[in-house]
Design a protein around this motif. Sequence first.
Motif, PDB file in Angstrom:
ATOM      1  N   GLN A  33      36.696 -37.351 -16.779  1.00 51.21           N
ATOM      2  CA  GLN A  33      36.741 -38.822 -16.860  1.00 51.21           C
ATOM      3  C   GLN A  33      36.276 -39.345 -17.988  1.00 51.21           C
ATOM      4  O   GLN A  33      35.231 -39.220 -18.483  1.00 51.21           O
ATOM      5  CB  GLN A  33      35.857 -39.277 -15.584  1.00 51.21           C
ATOM      6  CG  GLN A  33      35.692 -40.444 -15.540  1.00 51.21           C
ATOM      7  CD  GLN A  33      34.717 -41.101 -14.310  1.00 51.21           C
ATOM      8  OE1 GLN A  33      33.902 -40.283 -13.995  1.00 51.21           O
ATOM      9  NE2 GLN A  33      34.874 -42.278 -13.625  1.00 51.21           N
ATOM     10  N   ILE A  92      33.483 -33.612 -14.367  1.00 51.40           N
ATOM     11  CA  ILE A  92      32.824 -33.606 -13.148  1.00 51.40           C
ATOM     12  C   ILE A  92      33.585 -32.618 -12.225  1.00 51.40           C
ATOM     13  O   ILE A  92      34.552 -32.099 -12.295  1.00 51.40           O
ATOM     14  CB  ILE A  92      32.976 -34.819 -12.525  1.00 51.40           C
ATOM     15  CG1 ILE A  92      32.892 -36.142 -13.381  1.00 51.40           C
ATOM     16  CG2 ILE A  92      32.382 -34.768 -10.935  1.00 51.40           C
ATOM     17  CD1 ILE A  92      33.293 -37.490 -12.775  1.00 51.40           C
ATOM     18  N   PHE A 112      30.462 -34.503  -5.111  1.00 51.33           N
ATOM     19  CA  PHE A 112      30.407 -34.785  -6.730  1.00 51.33           C
ATOM     20  C   PHE A 112      29.320 -34.303  -7.246  1.00 51.33           C
ATOM     21  O   PHE A 112      28.211 -34.654  -6.968  1.00 51.33           O
ATOM     22  CB  PHE A 112      30.989 -36.199  -7.020  1.00 51.33           C
ATOM     23  CG  PHE A 112      32.213 -36.597  -6.568  1.00 51.33           C
ATOM     24  CD1 PHE A 112      32.762 -36.825  -5.206  1.00 51.33           C
ATOM     25  CD2 PHE A 112      33.162 -36.748  -7.596  1.00 51.33           C
ATOM     26  CE1 PHE A 112      33.805 -37.520  -4.649  1.00 51.33           C
ATOM     27  CE2 PHE A 112      34.684 -37.134  -7.168  1.00 51.33           C
ATOM     28  CZ  PHE A 112      34.852 -37.559  -5.767  1.00 51.33           C
ATOM     29  N   GLY A 113      29.502 -33.663  -8.425  1.00 52.97           N
ATOM     30  CA  GLY A 113      28.512 -33.506  -9.342  1.00 52.97           C
ATOM     31  C   GLY A 113      28.123 -34.695 -10.162  1.00 52.97           C
ATOM     32  O   GLY A 113      29.250 -35.738 -10.161  1.00 52.97           O
ATOM     33  N   ARG A 114      27.170 -34.661 -10.918  1.00 52.75           N
ATOM     34  CA  ARG A 114      26.787 -35.817 -11.888  1.00 52.75           C
ATOM     35  C   ARG A 114      27.790 -35.937 -13.048  1.00 52.75           C
ATOM     36  O   ARG A 114      27.808 -36.849 -13.915  1.00 52.75           O
ATOM     37  CB  ARG A 114      25.480 -35.978 -12.166  1.00 52.75           C
ATOM     38  CG  ARG A 114      24.527 -36.574 -11.087  1.00 52.75           C
ATOM     39  CD  ARG A 114      23.092 -36.966 -11.401  1.00 52.75           C
ATOM     40  NE  ARG A 114      22.336 -37.643 -10.299  1.00 52.75           N
ATOM     41  CZ  ARG A 114      21.296 -38.073 -10.576  1.00 52.75           C
ATOM     42  NH1 ARG A 114      20.870 -38.353 -11.693  1.00 52.75           N
ATOM     43  NH2 ARG A 114      20.651 -38.832  -9.692  1.00 52.75           N
TER      44      ARG A 114
END
Lengths: 115, 114
Positions: free
Chosen positions: B38, B89, B104-106
Amino acid sequence: GAVVSQHPSWVICKSGTSVKIECRSLDFQATTMFWYRQFPKQSLMLMATSNEGSKATYEQGVEKDKFLINHASLTLSTLTVTSAHPEDSSFYICSARVRGGFEAFFGQGTRLTVV
Amino acid sequence: KNQVEQSPQSLIILEGKNCTLQCNYTVSPFSNLRWYKQDTGRGPVSLTIMTFSENTKSNGRYTATLDADTKQSSLHITASQLSDSASYICVVSDRGSTLGRLYFGRGTQLTVWP
């Protein structure tokens, strides 16, 4: 890969007004669309899931009357932030999936700033 | 509780160097694991997706590994480029519903310096 187009990419609005964000699947039919919100340096948080032709399913804590979701066709879903307030300022991202498909395709995101 | 934890939170490397990002998850049941890139102010773009039976998958300079027994995954980036600067991510999908909920991970914020 499949393309999901999100519009607008950024918007600034006055407090109390409503803002509509569009999410379109350009080259495939999206039976399911997801709307996420992302705060700075945070992970994506699912707001709601919508299937074409039916009401959206909202996550706990998300006000359905404030965040109106419409998935009227297999290629278009809209998120309307009603009576926006500064705390609604965030990055909103849509995602689309094909029926039975693994892959989730994301839009470019919309930066909403409420002043 | 279904969770996805990523480490490190941020990483700075010099252009041309390699790096490895980690992802641990507790999501159960497990369907698949994805890595996304991202860029700032953009939506996530898929890099790899792996199912239970896959141990490794490559996409150009990106190589992801998966150990479903230990519930760990890694993303290895070789010969880093300035354009690799982004958030990476890790996303895990469960098998508990027909829609396969995504966790989702951070993310790991990677910065590549010249």
